[in-house]
Design a protein around this motif. Structure first.
Motif, PDB file in Angstrom:
ATOM      1  N   ARG A  26      77.739  54.753  41.151  1.00 32.43           N
ATOM      2  CA  ARG A  26      76.698  55.335  40.301  1.00 32.43           C
ATOM      3  C   ARG A  26      77.341  55.942  39.053  1.00 32.43           C
ATOM      4  N   GLU A  28      76.222  57.854  34.977  1.00 30.11           N
ATOM      5  CA  GLU A  28      75.216  58.375  34.044  1.00 30.11           C
ATOM      6  C   GLU A  28      75.871  58.487  32.674  1.00 30.11           C
ATOM      7  N   ASP A  39      70.743  51.042  24.981  1.00 32.94           N
ATOM      8  CA  ASP A  39      70.689  50.780  26.421  1.00 32.94           C
ATOM      9  C   ASP A  39      71.761  49.787  26.851  1.00 32.94           C
ATOM     10  N   ARG A  43      74.873  50.493  29.427  1.00 32.03           N
ATOM     11  CA  ARG A  43      75.102  49.737  30.670  1.00 32.03           C
ATOM     12  C   ARG A  43      76.556  49.281  30.756  1.00 32.03           C
ATOM     13  N   SER A  74      74.022  42.962  33.982  1.00 37.20           N
ATOM     14  CA  SER A  74      72.727  43.006  34.678  1.00 37.20           C
ATOM     15  C   SER A  74      72.818  42.408  36.082  1.00 37.20           C
ATOM     16  N   LEU A  77      73.853  45.369  38.392  1.00 35.68           N
ATOM     17  CA  LEU A  77      72.985  46.545  38.475  1.00 35.68           C
ATOM     18  C   LEU A  77      71.995  46.430  39.622  1.00 35.68           C
ATOM     19  N   GLN A  79      70.024  49.640  40.295  1.00 33.50           N
ATOM     20  CA  GLN A  79      69.060  50.682  39.924  1.00 33.50           C
ATOM     21  C   GLN A  79      69.325  51.126  38.497  1.00 33.50           C
ATOM     22  N   ILE A  80      68.244  51.497  37.811  1.00 30.90           N
ATOM     23  CA  ILE A  80      68.393  52.008  36.446  1.00 30.90           C
ATOM     24  C   ILE A  80      67.222  52.927  36.138  1.00 30.90           C
ATOM     25  N   SER A  81      67.504  54.069  35.525  1.00 31.76           N
ATOM     26  CA  SER A  81      66.451  55.033  35.178  1.00 31.76           C
ATOM     27  C   SER A  81      66.975  55.921  34.059  1.00 31.76           C
ATOM     28  N   LEU A  91      71.178  57.450  30.603  1.00 29.59           N
ATOM     29  CA  LEU A  91      70.813  56.279  31.391  1.00 29.59           C
ATOM     30  C   LEU A  91      71.558  56.378  32.719  1.00 29.59           C
ATOM     31  N   ARG A  92      70.789  56.417  33.800  1.00 30.19           N
ATOM     32  CA  ARG A  92      71.375  56.506  35.140  1.00 30.19           C
ATOM     33  C   ARG A  92      71.388  55.122  35.765  1.00 30.19           C
ATOM     34  N   MET A  93      72.525  54.754  36.311  1.00 28.65           N
ATOM     35  CA  MET A  93      72.683  53.388  36.827  1.00 28.65           C
ATOM     36  C   MET A  93      73.301  53.397  38.214  1.00 28.65           C
TER      37      MET A  93
END
Length: 428
Positions: A26, A28, A39, A43, A74, A77, A79-81, A91-93
């Motif tokens: 994880r 951020e 974005d 990432r 991508s 990945l 999760q993304i928020s 951006l939390r990944m």
């Protein structure tokens, strides 16, 4: 009184909850609002952070296989928020653990296991006075230290600063390097090592006791020490400690791939064509690595480890050119039986041949012959092999021109002769 007892119990048991199993996958990242593709850039940065944390190698992001994977982030990945950090949008990944581990193995990078040593940090800052920095003390050095440790995946525990801590160790013990009281005060924390840091302005001096607190001052194990300077002194220190533990426990996993396909190329008539093709394949963004399985005549069969789907690989191969796709073939690997097969009968001497024949005639015709059990080959699934034709031009050697020698080109020589003949005939 009851609430006070619960509070004291909570302070005593809080350190036991410290995690040594790090969440590696994880990240951020603060979004750069001025960037055109904020974005997309976030990432990439988030995946870089995960790769460094999971491998323990700060140079891992410079690996050629990793560079290709970053452009296809991508696929990794899960999760993304969006979030907030200090008033800025982030951006939390979340990334796929199996895919990241597979990527590291494809790139032949180490994997630093998630179960990592927990380090107790005794930090003393000298300003007007020397003070011990507790878990919730305001300290820029402590914040910098925690932030970098989170990025590198280095578990840290900071003393809570309760009554036992305050009475258990003195500033003079930490600053003077008296290890026995430090070891005794550290035993209440379930940690694997103890770090003593002395901060003076932008200068840090540190000593790492890479052992359980109960053994500090008892065994003769030598500590590790170092110093760092500058505004990022705490970052440098954490990097050195992370590199030390990563080198100590990280392992390189055997080359594996989440997906691999077999590809055959024909019409490779010379070594130059082969190496040209091999370099083209390695540069494809969908390819992690390639293994040569077989070379026969002018055909070469590769096992291609993929970073993306087979469909994307097929498209990239044709775009790389000069290559023509042919019809795929299906092959079943040859299985060789190595177990000895017992004979169905024993050889009979000629003298006893007549007796055998007579016994066979007297045997009831309804008697069936016993079936001889012979080992059978195991079932091996057939494999599809993609087939392409290499259409590169054959290599032609051009001899270098050497000074002092006249090199005559046959075509130009013929044209010169013809011109001379035409001039002579016109003169006549």
């Amino acid at each position: 009184m009851r609430h006070l007892a619960l509070l004291v119990l909570g302070l005593v048991t809080l350190p036991a909850m410290a995690l040594t199993n790090v969440d590696l996958y994880r990240s951020e990242v603060v979004l750069d609002q001025e960037a055109k593709n904020a974005d997309a850039q976030a990432r990439i940065e988030g995946m870089k952070e995960v790769i460094v944390r999971a491998s323990g190698d700060r140079d891992a992001v410079a690996n050629e296989v990793v560079k290709k994977a970053l452009r296809q982030n991508s696929q990794y990945l899960t999760q993304i928020s969006y979030g907030q950090l200090d008033g800025e949008q982030t951006l939390r990944m979340g990334f796929s653990a199996p895919h990241i581990r597979s990527l590291l193995s494809q790139a032949q990078l180490p994997v630093w296991p998630a179960a990592r040593a927990n380090i107790l940090v005794w930090l003393v800052e000298e300003q007007t006075d020397r003070n011990i920095i507790w878990e919730h003390s305001p300290s820029a050095v402590l914040e910098q230290l925690k932030s970098q440790a989170d990025k590198r995946g280095l578990p840290l525990t900071v003393p809570v600063g309760d009554f036992d801590d305050i009475t258990g160790v003195a500033v003079s013990d930490l600053w003077g390097g008296f290890i026995q009281p430090v070891g005794a005060a550290s035993q209440r924390y379930p940690v694997d090592a103890v770090l003593v840091v002395k901060a003076q302005g932008n200068s840090l001096r540190w000593t790492l006791y890479d052992q359980k607190p109960a053994t500090i001052g008892v065994t003769r194990q030598a500590p590790l020490s170092g110093s760092n300077n500058g505004e990022d002194a705490a970052v440098k220190m954490v990097n050195q400690l992370s590199d030390y533990y990563a080198k100590k426990t990280a392992v390189v996993v055997a080359n594996e791939s989440s997906e691999a396909i077999k590809v055959r190329f024909t019409e490779l008539s010379d070594a130059v064509g082969f190496f040209t093709l091999e370099n083209k394949l390695k540069k494809l963004s969908s390819v992690a690595s390639i293994d040569i399985l077989k070379i026969q005549g002018n055909e070469v069969t590769f096992n291609v480890h993929l970073l993306s789907s087979p469909e994307e690989f097929k498209q990239e191969v044709l775009r790389a050119g000069p290559i023509k796709q042919l019809e795929s073939v299906v092959e079943t690997p040859l299985v060789v039986i190595t177990e000895p097969v017992e004979p169905a009968f024993e050889a009979t001497p000629e003298s006893a041949q007549g007796e055998v024949e007579s016994n066979a005639q007297s045997t009831d015709s309804t008697t069936s012959l016993e079936t001889v059990n012979t080992p059978t080959a195991p079932l091996v699934p057939a494999e599809q092999i993609l087939v392409y034709e290499w259409q590169g031009k054959p290599y032609v050697y051009v001899a270098p021109k050497i000074e002092g020698e006249i090199v005559i080109d046959s075509d130009s020589a013929e044209s010169d002769v013809e011109s001379v003949i035409q001039e002579e005939s016109s003169a006549e």
